[in-house]
Design a protein around this motif. Sequence first.
Motif, PDB file in Angstrom:
ATOM      1  N   ARG A   1      42.995  72.238  66.545  1.00  0.00           N
ATOM      2  CA  ARG A   1      44.454  72.401  66.569  1.00  0.00           C
ATOM      3  C   ARG A   1      45.101  71.630  65.431  1.00  0.00           C
ATOM      4  N   LEU A   2      44.614  70.425  65.164  1.00  0.00           N
ATOM      5  CA  LEU A   2      45.174  69.621  64.087  1.00  0.00           C
ATOM      6  C   LEU A   2      44.984  70.299  62.738  1.00  0.00           C
ATOM      7  N   ALA A   3      43.801  70.863  62.520  1.00  0.00           N
ATOM      8  CA  ALA A   3      43.541  71.567  61.260  1.00  0.00           C
ATOM      9  C   ALA A   3      44.443  72.787  61.126  1.00  0.00           C
ATOM     10  N   ASN A   4      44.680  73.492  62.221  1.00  0.00           N
ATOM     11  CA  ASN A   4      45.577  74.651  62.191  1.00  0.00           C
ATOM     12  C   ASN A   4      47.003  74.233  61.856  1.00  0.00           C
ATOM     13  N   VAL A   5      47.470  73.189  62.515  1.00  0.00           N
ATOM     14  CA  VAL A   5      48.834  72.728  62.268  1.00  0.00           C
ATOM     15  C   VAL A   5      48.990  72.265  60.819  1.00  0.00           C
ATOM     16  N   LEU A   6      47.990  71.555  60.291  1.00  0.00           N
ATOM     17  CA  LEU A   6      48.051  71.112  58.901  1.00  0.00           C
ATOM     18  C   LEU A   6      48.098  72.301  57.947  1.00  0.00           C
ATOM     19  N   LEU A   7      47.298  73.324  58.248  1.00  0.00           N
ATOM     20  CA  LEU A   7      47.307  74.517  57.405  1.00  0.00           C
ATOM     21  C   LEU A   7      48.651  75.227  57.465  1.00  0.00           C
ATOM     22  N   VAL A   8      49.258  75.262  58.642  1.00  0.00           N
ATOM     23  CA  VAL A   8      50.587  75.875  58.762  1.00  0.00           C
ATOM     24  C   VAL A   8      51.600  75.113  57.913  1.00  0.00           C
ATOM     25  N   LEU A   9      51.546  73.795  57.930  1.00  0.00           N
ATOM     26  CA  LEU A   9      52.466  73.012  57.108  1.00  0.00           C
ATOM     27  C   LEU A   9      52.269  73.292  55.622  1.00  0.00           C
ATOM     28  N   LEU A  10      51.012  73.411  55.192  1.00  0.00           N
ATOM     29  CA  LEU A  10      50.745  73.726  53.790  1.00  0.00           C
ATOM     30  C   LEU A  10      51.252  75.129  53.433  1.00  0.00           C
ATOM     31  N   VAL A  11      51.077  76.076  54.361  1.00  0.00           N
ATOM     32  CA  VAL A  11      51.573  77.427  54.110  1.00  0.00           C
ATOM     33  C   VAL A  11      53.095  77.427  54.019  1.00  0.00           C
ATOM     34  N   LEU A  12      53.748  76.618  54.850  1.00  0.00           N
ATOM     35  CA  LEU A  12      55.200  76.499  54.742  1.00  0.00           C
ATOM     36  C   LEU A  12      55.596  75.957  53.365  1.00  0.00           C
ATOM     37  N   GLY A  13      54.789  75.042  52.830  1.00  0.00           N
ATOM     38  CA  GLY A  13      55.041  74.572  51.475  1.00  0.00           C
ATOM     39  C   GLY A  13      54.865  75.674  50.451  1.00  0.00           C
ATOM     40  N   ILE A  14      53.845  76.512  50.635  1.00  0.00           N
ATOM     41  CA  ILE A  14      53.636  77.641  49.728  1.00  0.00           C
ATOM     42  C   ILE A  14      54.804  78.623  49.815  1.00  0.00           C
ATOM     43  N   LEU A  15      55.267  78.874  51.049  1.00  0.00           N
ATOM     44  CA  LEU A  15      56.441  79.743  51.205  1.00  0.00           C
ATOM     45  C   LEU A  15      57.667  79.131  50.532  1.00  0.00           C
ATOM     46  N   ALA A  16      57.804  77.795  50.612  1.00  0.00           N
ATOM     47  CA  ALA A  16      58.922  77.137  49.925  1.00  0.00           C
ATOM     48  C   ALA A  16      58.813  77.329  48.419  1.00  0.00           C
ATOM     49  N   SER A  17      57.588  77.293  47.887  1.00  0.00           N
ATOM     50  CA  SER A  17      57.390  77.530  46.462  1.00  0.00           C
ATOM     51  C   SER A  17      57.772  78.958  46.091  1.00  0.00           C
ATOM     52  N   ALA A  18      57.340  79.916  46.908  1.00  0.00           N
ATOM     53  CA  ALA A  18      57.711  81.312  46.657  1.00  0.00           C
ATOM     54  C   ALA A  18      59.217  81.511  46.780  1.00  0.00           C
ATOM     55  N   PHE A  19      59.815  80.843  47.757  1.00  0.00           N
ATOM     56  CA  PHE A  19      61.266  80.916  47.936  1.00  0.00           C
ATOM     57  C   PHE A  19      61.989  80.390  46.695  1.00  0.00           C
ATOM     58  N   GLN A  20      61.485  79.278  46.166  1.00  0.00           N
ATOM     59  CA  GLN A  20      62.077  78.689  44.975  1.00  0.00           C
ATOM     60  C   GLN A  20      61.913  79.605  43.766  1.00  0.00           C
ATOM     61  N   ARG A  21      60.757  80.245  43.644  1.00  0.00           N
ATOM     62  CA  ARG A  21      60.533  81.178  42.539  1.00  0.00           C
ATOM     63  C   ARG A  21      61.558  82.316  42.578  1.00  0.00           C
ATOM     64  N   MET A  22      61.721  82.896  43.764  1.00  0.00           N
ATOM     65  CA  MET A  22      62.680  83.997  43.873  1.00  0.00           C
ATOM     66  C   MET A  22      64.098  83.522  43.639  1.00  0.00           C
ATOM     67  N   TRP A  23      64.409  82.317  44.071  1.00  0.00           N
ATOM     68  CA  TRP A  23      65.753  81.779  43.855  1.00  0.00           C
ATOM     69  C   TRP A  23      66.029  81.607  42.361  1.00  0.00           C
ATOM     70  N   LEU A  24      65.070  81.087  41.603  1.00  0.00           N
ATOM     71  CA  LEU A  24      65.233  80.953  40.158  1.00  0.00           C
ATOM     72  C   LEU A  24      65.412  82.326  39.504  1.00  0.00           C
ATOM     73  N   TYR A  25      64.655  83.295  39.990  1.00  0.00           N
ATOM     74  CA  TYR A  25      64.767  84.646  39.429  1.00  0.00           C
ATOM     75  C   TYR A  25      66.140  85.241  39.715  1.00  0.00           C
ATOM     76  N   GLU A  26      66.654  84.987  40.924  1.00  0.00           N
ATOM     77  CA  GLU A  26      67.975  85.512  41.267  1.00  0.00           C
ATOM     78  C   GLU A  26      69.074  84.798  40.481  1.00  0.00           C
ATOM     79  N   LEU A  27      68.887  83.507  40.209  1.00  0.00           N
ATOM     80  CA  LEU A  27      69.867  82.800  39.400  1.00  0.00           C
ATOM     81  C   LEU A  27      69.973  83.408  38.007  1.00  0.00           C
ATOM     82  N   ALA A  28      68.867  83.900  37.483  1.00  0.00           N
ATOM     83  CA  ALA A  28      68.866  84.452  36.136  1.00  0.00           C
ATOM     84  C   ALA A  28      69.263  85.922  36.107  1.00  0.00           C
ATOM     85  N   TYR A  29      68.810  86.707  37.076  1.00  0.00           N
ATOM     86  CA  TYR A  29      68.974  88.157  37.011  1.00  0.00           C
ATOM     87  C   TYR A  29      69.856  88.727  38.116  1.00  0.00           C
TER      88      TYR A  29
END
Length: 512
Positions: free
Chosen positions: A322-350
Amino acid sequence: MLTLALGLGLVADIFFYARRLDGVATPIFSMLVLFALTGISWLEQRPAGPNRWLILLVLNFALWPALRTEPLLVFLDLLALAGVWLALAVGFRSDALYLLPLQRVAKRAIATLFDLILAPLTLVVRQLSQVAWPGLRLQRLFPVLRGLLLALPVLLVFAALLSAADQIFATYLAQILTLQLPFPPEVMFQHSVFILFVACLVAGIILTALADGMQATPSLPAEGDTERLDRAGLMQLRFLGNTEALTILFLVNLLFAVFMLVQAAYLFGGLDTLAQSGLTYAEYARRGFFELLLVAFLTLGMLCFLAVTTRDESHVRRMLFRLANVLLVLLVLGILASAFQRMWLYELAYGFTRLRIYTHSFMILLAVIFLLFSVALVLIRPRIFVLGTVAAMLVYLTILNVVSPDTIIVRENIARYQADPSSLTLRGAGSVAVRATPMVDLDYLLSLSPDAMPALAQALPTFASPERAQLAQELAEYEQRLEVEYRLAGWQGWNVGRLRALLALRALDLAP
């Protein structure tokens, strides 16, 4: 009931045949089917069970196609409406769906998909077999029908020969066989098929909904035991040991952790860090966004697979899992935050588009689904994940309908233009001042659904004179197309979004 279903099929033919579905006919027809279902249930003195709240969901998603015109949003609303109708057919007279085992609900839903067609056909055959004239049942006519079918080719051959032998006989035969109908036969066939198909669906919904529903067991075990991934049915699927699962999770966690360390600078550095890297907005966003989104999807699938197939070998290993699963979920949330930031930068420009709005907002929904998975895994209650995901998706779609993506696109892109008017581009009109990274594209805004037109009409006075004149001309042409579309849609296609757009454009007095 069959007569009522056939009548609703005729109504559906008037409402929907060769017409759009984004109109007032959709909620009206849904309410008629609801009246039929609840009316028969009332006549049987067996009202709906604890799942009657599904009726409110039917009304909710039936109403939005009469309020919005954006094609993808209307499609999603109709898809959700079909899913809610299926849930209502499954649980109209059953115990509360959230109390029932997930496997049983899934099997019942799959069976209902077949029953929607097979149950009415079975009932029709049964009723026809019981039709009786004085002393004669329909079964006794079957030999006669078979004789007619066998005689048909013989009659055709003899009629052809006799027609060739006598021209006068051929003329009379042609007059008899030629039906002078006031409408083409193929049109009658198409309408008949449409009516019978809808009538069959309506009858199927009513039949399956009024059947005896699923019941929970008289004495339910403790919820923790019940929720352990439906233990009795899924224990045989647990073929993976804790060691193998923990090895997979450890390595994936390590990979994601290294990736997040690299992404940390971009995630928190924003535009300045991006400029120092030498990457353009397009290179940064396009090269990684969809890959990161795919990583999140695959990770969710992997976590669900491991949760179902991993054995509980000991208390310590279960806690590590369970701990390994929860840690992986937190890392995936970080990856989603990175993707969110990428799209936000793209929207700021275009600027904003439909695809960017939907993918950007969907990442928030995906993050909620991951959090639900973590809670369900820690509490050993998979029902939280399944039911929570369904509820989150329905809430997400309702929010999209409320905010209207096309309206957001216009308002945000116009706000960027007002901050920097030199960024305007109107390619179709051969306008002026095109930058490498335009912040607003009026051609794109004019291609949006009528939902966007009130906001665009409201922003017209904020443009400079040359651009305002060009935009006014484009809006006048849009108004003419909308007038024609509004007339062709008829009362069945009456839609609040189209009406608001038409009133907003008329208020501008764009006529030459």
